[in-house]
Design a protein around this motif. Sequence first.
Motif, mmCIF file in Angstrom:
data_model
loop_
_atom_site.group_PDB
_atom_site.id
_atom_site.type_symbol
_atom_site.label_atom_id
_atom_site.label_comp_id
_atom_site.label_asym_id
_atom_site.label_seq_id
_atom_site.Cartn_x
_atom_site.Cartn_y
_atom_site.Cartn_z
ATOM 1 N N ARG A 487 32.229 5.178 5.356
ATOM 2 C CA ARG A 487 32.171 5.917 3.915
ATOM 3 C C ARG A 487 32.631 4.506 2.917
ATOM 4 N NH1 ARG A 487 36.826 5.386 5.814
ATOM 5 N NH2 ARG A 487 39.156 6.697 4.214
ATOM 6 N N LEU A 506 28.065 12.931 6.305
ATOM 7 C CA LEU A 506 29.632 12.827 6.349
ATOM 8 C C LEU A 506 29.953 13.911 5.125
ATOM 9 C CD1 LEU A 506 29.624 8.709 5.044
ATOM 10 C CD2 LEU A 506 30.366 9.598 7.091
ATOM 11 N N ALA A 507 29.382 14.598 4.615
ATOM 12 C CA ALA A 507 29.318 15.630 3.584
ATOM 13 C C ALA A 507 30.294 16.241 5.131
ATOM 14 C CB ALA A 507 29.039 16.260 3.099
ATOM 15 N N THR A 510 32.884 15.879 6.617
ATOM 16 C CA THR A 510 34.482 15.934 6.411
ATOM 17 C C THR A 510 34.962 17.718 6.471
ATOM 18 O OG1 THR A 510 33.361 14.674 4.912
ATOM 19 C CG2 THR A 510 35.510 16.180 4.551
ATOM 20 N N GLU A 511 33.090 18.149 6.432
ATOM 21 C CA GLU A 511 34.069 19.788 6.554
ATOM 22 C C GLU A 511 34.455 19.978 7.944
ATOM 23 O OE1 GLU A 511 30.235 22.111 5.156
ATOM 24 O OE2 GLU A 511 30.647 21.681 3.977
ATOM 25 N N GLN A 513 36.049 17.998 10.156
ATOM 26 C CA GLN A 513 37.348 17.596 9.941
ATOM 27 C C GLN A 513 38.549 18.176 9.696
ATOM 28 O OE1 GLN A 513 37.814 14.497 7.657
ATOM 29 N NE2 GLN A 513 39.736 13.084 9.245
ATOM 30 N N ASN A 514 37.950 19.027 8.004
ATOM 31 C CA ASN A 514 39.323 20.015 7.102
ATOM 32 C C ASN A 514 39.359 20.604 7.746
ATOM 33 O OD1 ASN A 514 39.392 17.682 5.191
ATOM 34 N ND2 ASN A 514 38.059 18.764 4.086
ATOM 35 N N SER A 525 40.711 11.792 12.626
ATOM 36 C CA SER A 525 40.122 11.082 12.001
ATOM 37 C C SER A 525 38.712 10.712 11.759
ATOM 38 C CB SER A 525 40.963 9.381 12.204
ATOM 39 O OG SER A 525 40.306 8.413 13.019
ATOM 40 N N MET A 526 38.015 10.377 10.411
ATOM 41 C CA MET A 526 36.382 10.786 10.317
ATOM 42 C C MET A 526 36.281 9.492 11.640
ATOM 43 S SD MET A 526 34.511 12.001 8.989
ATOM 44 C CE MET A 526 34.427 12.800 7.838
ATOM 45 N N ASP A 559 40.926 6.348 9.386
ATOM 46 C CA ASP A 559 40.448 5.694 8.522
ATOM 47 C C ASP A 559 40.932 5.114 7.809
ATOM 48 O OD1 ASP A 559 39.249 7.806 10.318
ATOM 49 O OD2 ASP A 559 40.142 9.308 8.758
#
Length: 734
Positions: A487, A506-507, A510-511, A513-514, A525-526, A559
């Motif tokens: 990333r 990745l976007a 990330t959603e 993950q959050n 973790s990512m 990360d």
Amino acid sequence: MSSAVDAAKQSRCPFHTQKTVSSVEATWWPNKLDMKGLPKTQHATANDIASYKEKFLKLDLAAVKSDINGIMTTSQKWWPADYGHYGPFFVRMAWHAAGTYRTFDGRGGSGTGNLRFAPLNSWPDNGNLDKARRLLWPIKKKYGESLSWGDLMILTGNVAIESMGLETFGFAGGRVDIWEPEADVYWGPEKKWLAAERGGLGDKLDQPLGAVQMGLIYVNPEGPGGMPDPLMAAHDIRTTFGRMAMNDEETVALIAGGHTFGKAHGAADPGAHVGPEPEGARIHEQGFGWTSTYKSGVGADAITSGLEGAWTDNPTKWDNGYFDTLFKYEWEQTKSPAGATQWIPTDKEVKSVPDAHLEGVSHAPIMFTTDLALKMDPAYLEVSTRFHQNPEEFAMAFKKAWYKLCHRDLGPVSRCLGSEVPSAQLWQDPVPAFDSSTAIEDADVAELKAACLEKCSVASLVKTAWASASSYRATDHRGGANGARIRLEPQISWKVNDPDDLIAVLASLTEVQNAFNEKGAKKVSMADLIVLAGNGAVEAAAKAAGNDVSVPFTPGRTDASIEETDVESFSVLEPTSDGFRNFLGVSQPNSPQDMGATAEALLVDRAHMLGLSKGEMSVLVGGMRTIGANAGGSTIGVLTSNVGQLSNDFFVNLCDMSTAWKPSAEDEQLFTGTDRDTGAEKWKATRVDLIFGSNSELRAIAEFYASDDCKGKFVDDFVLAWNKVMMNDRFDVK
């Protein structure tokens, strides 16, 4: 391109030549015992590594260092110590054990104890280092399996430096010895020592080579090709040290620090007096080489490089004497007794260097052409002047550069063993520590897989996980999924990773993950999420083909930040070709493709970097094709009508005798498969695809997996190979 140019490039191709290492060595040493028929033991297994780690960690390192110190000033008559101290000799040994490391492919270095074997043990630049290792035999004999030769040589270099007055930055063990020469290292195309047939000097040097001539660690100390031109030497120094992971400051520190110790040996003409190197020596010499007939052949009569003399007034003490000498005098060319070009002060009265063996005798200090480069090249001069004026800064720069030199191929700090391991350095690609109290559990894994598959396609998740994990290379243990550096720059922009698609995936991840991390104490973790999502996609692709499988997952990745990433150094990890994703890349000057490497040879090299067997390589290629994980979304080589399913269709259709293949008129790398009866086009493929039907060993594997009763076996084996790639850099659980 002319046929002559094609032939010249093919002769320099690293992936053409490396397969004929044994035949090249046979040219140098025709009488060497041939043991090709015996089973190979070259690569350490996971059990070997675990066993050595257990034994090494039980060592009393202080006691080992004390034993090494005991031999440091105990001069042996068969190879007397210069100035009564073996310290400089052992520093050279450790340096030459580690100094073969090069950044382009991560090969070389001290990590396997490879200095003991051909061709390194017989390189001209390693002259008489066979004696250094024999001096250490009592230590190796005492500690046996608990202390590898690789670790012993580097540790001895550290002890030598400390015995001469400089505390080192640290030491890490963990090098597991090999038992025969590394057959997959391309050292160059030459079949004659010190020849230079590798595409030119300096920035024209072929990849992945580091040194400018066969048999040298870096550059010719007399100057490029023996020409005593300090500015030309500076150009080659910068190129070769750069290819071995050193910047200008580190380069100056290492050259000056190394030449603070010891002397060069050139008592007489080596051509008239020095016998064959160890691999070419007679059987009764028992592995010794370079036996000299000049007088006693040792001590004051020793011949190694052919250069003769010392740089400082006290060659067994750490001080600022090197820079004092370099800047104090003007220098003029002269010849050593052996006829080598070197430099001495223009003031003929200067006799400041004591003789290494004769009391009351002194000599003029000397410099090599490469030493004068540190004074004449403007950038090197700036660093040299600063170090001369700030001895403490010089000492720290040398200590850090020495640690990097000796440990660059050992990998992340998690692979480093012992009580003297310093904190992770930037060049070790550090990652944050894992907080086990926040680790996700099986239920969380299932939830996260489902969430990722809702957001992204199976193929995109497989491609992202592969792009992250497959950056790993076994040669120096860099890359891999841990840290989620995919990333970050430069990996996020690599063409092979389809940057636009990667950013979108990745976007979405990330959603996911959050949303998960905001719910409670468990955190993902990512780095873990990318692998986990890829695993879920593999399971979904297998299920679509009628197979229920579970891909193992072990949390614990963290990360890395951009501040923990040496962006420039990661550029060498960018794949010039990735056959697993059918990415053939673009040929660049001096690259493996430019030198004639075929796409299939680069696939094999990538598989080697990932620690894969022929079978594991095969199932991964076949499975990635049917899943539709090609770079750029290409359909070339996707030999299935059921794209997105993890099946053995790639091998079934490759082995289908109703298909006839012919070269494509569009591209020499492409081929078209047509129906033998109708002539209708059925498939398109690359060399990487067709090699599984052309090469007899790979065809045997293809036919096995194409069999009707191997559908389940194929999927199971794909999962095992996939997990191996995902776990390559998990040294914390190995």
